[in-house]
Design a protein around this motif. Sequence first.
Motif, PDB file in Angstrom:
ATOM      1  N   ALA A 132       0.734  -1.331  -0.111  1.00 45.17           N
ATOM      2  CA  ALA A 132       0.087  -0.087  -0.060  1.00 45.17           C
ATOM      3  C   ALA A 132       0.885   1.178  -0.014  1.00 45.17           C
ATOM      4  O   ALA A 132       0.442   2.277  -0.652  1.00 45.17           O
ATOM      5  CB  ALA A 132      -0.828  -0.118   1.092  1.00 45.17           C
ATOM      6  N   ALA A 133       2.130   1.521   0.571  1.00 41.42           N
ATOM      7  CA  ALA A 133       2.781   2.602   0.767  1.00 41.42           C
ATOM      8  C   ALA A 133       3.847   2.366  -0.456  1.00 41.42           C
ATOM      9  O   ALA A 133       4.637   3.415  -0.561  1.00 41.42           O
ATOM     10  CB  ALA A 133       3.642   2.277   1.862  1.00 41.42           C
ATOM     11  N   ALA A 134       3.837   1.539  -1.284  1.00 45.18           N
ATOM     12  CA  ALA A 134       4.850   1.491  -2.588  1.00 45.18           C
ATOM     13  C   ALA A 134       4.574   2.687  -3.402  1.00 45.18           C
ATOM     14  O   ALA A 134       3.495   2.960  -3.723  1.00 45.18           O
ATOM     15  CB  ALA A 134       4.861   0.245  -2.966  1.00 45.18           C
ATOM     16  N   LEU A 135       5.519   3.254  -3.900  1.00 47.51           N
ATOM     17  CA  LEU A 135       5.556   4.095  -4.942  1.00 47.51           C
ATOM     18  C   LEU A 135       5.496   3.410  -6.154  1.00 47.51           C
ATOM     19  O   LEU A 135       4.508   4.076  -7.164  1.00 47.51           O
ATOM     20  CB  LEU A 135       6.843   4.918  -4.996  1.00 47.51           C
ATOM     21  CG  LEU A 135       6.974   6.009  -3.759  1.00 47.51           C
ATOM     22  CD1 LEU A 135       8.490   6.477  -3.726  1.00 47.51           C
ATOM     23  CD2 LEU A 135       5.955   6.970  -3.627  1.00 47.51           C
ATOM     24  N   ILE A 136       5.905   2.289  -6.579  1.00 44.57           N
ATOM     25  CA  ILE A 136       5.282   1.572  -7.674  1.00 44.57           C
ATOM     26  C   ILE A 136       4.861   0.104  -7.277  1.00 44.57           C
ATOM     27  O   ILE A 136       5.612  -0.605  -6.630  1.00 44.57           O
ATOM     28  CB  ILE A 136       6.970   1.435  -8.715  1.00 44.57           C
ATOM     29  CG1 ILE A 136       7.149   2.624  -8.994  1.00 44.57           C
ATOM     30  CG2 ILE A 136       6.573   0.443  -9.619  1.00 44.57           C
ATOM     31  CD1 ILE A 136       8.550   2.727  -9.874  1.00 44.57           C
TER      32      ILE A 136
END
Length: 237
Positions: A62-66
Amino acid sequence: MLPNNKIPEHLRSWSVPWPLYMPTFATPPELQPGPGLDASVAAGWAEPAFFPAVNDWPQRQAAALIPFQVVGGRPRNPSGRTGYTGRRLGRWGENQAADPIVTTGAGADRRVLLIRRDDCGQWAIPGGMVDPGETVPAALVRELREETGVDLAGYRAQILTTTYVDDPRNTDESWVVSTVAHYRLPETSPATAGSDALEARWWPFADLDTLLVAVADGGGRLYAAHRRLLGLCGGGR
Ligand code: RP5
Ligand code: MG
Ligand code: MG
């Protein structure tokens, strides 16, 4: 540092079956379970070994940029197969970095502030990893101050992109995603290398192509992963 294994382009994607894919185990001793890893964790730059320490994949996704997938409890590099398994970076999955491209001048006088990395001796953007709990803007300013001594306080960042970085430390399970920002300064200010930088210097943009091949002048090549990023504001190739 190991170069990335050459994976044939048509086999990079995880959606292409490759039953005999045998990635090379790339975890260095200091990141394998034992005293070396304990020291790396204690020093604050690494998280513990894989299981059972990492069980928060939904939060990390959920926190990933990609966006990335987790298959069988293991994260999958969103750019596809790298030829390496394990990790050479502090975190499993996405490692968020911040890269400040700081320029001054215009035309033939245009310059960019680069550092020479102490791990490979190559010239690179003075970037670094975002610390846990730190914002990207704070990391951009902190990394530049630590690696060059130049203070960006009061200057406005133009965010250029958030992008996968083709870092030589990437593996199938651990990779770098960076936020790249551009700062225009009215003039060059004295740069002093610190932290993981051997040298800090304002390079003319016109010299960046030469940097790619020249090893003279105490220099080295331009960190390959940053060629494209510098191109976003007119430098590199
Ligand atoms: C690159 O490595 C990023 O683009 C960033 O410049 C840097 C972060 O790693 P360290 O400088 O902290 O080693 O992938
Ligand atoms: Mg750095
Ligand atoms: Mg740093």
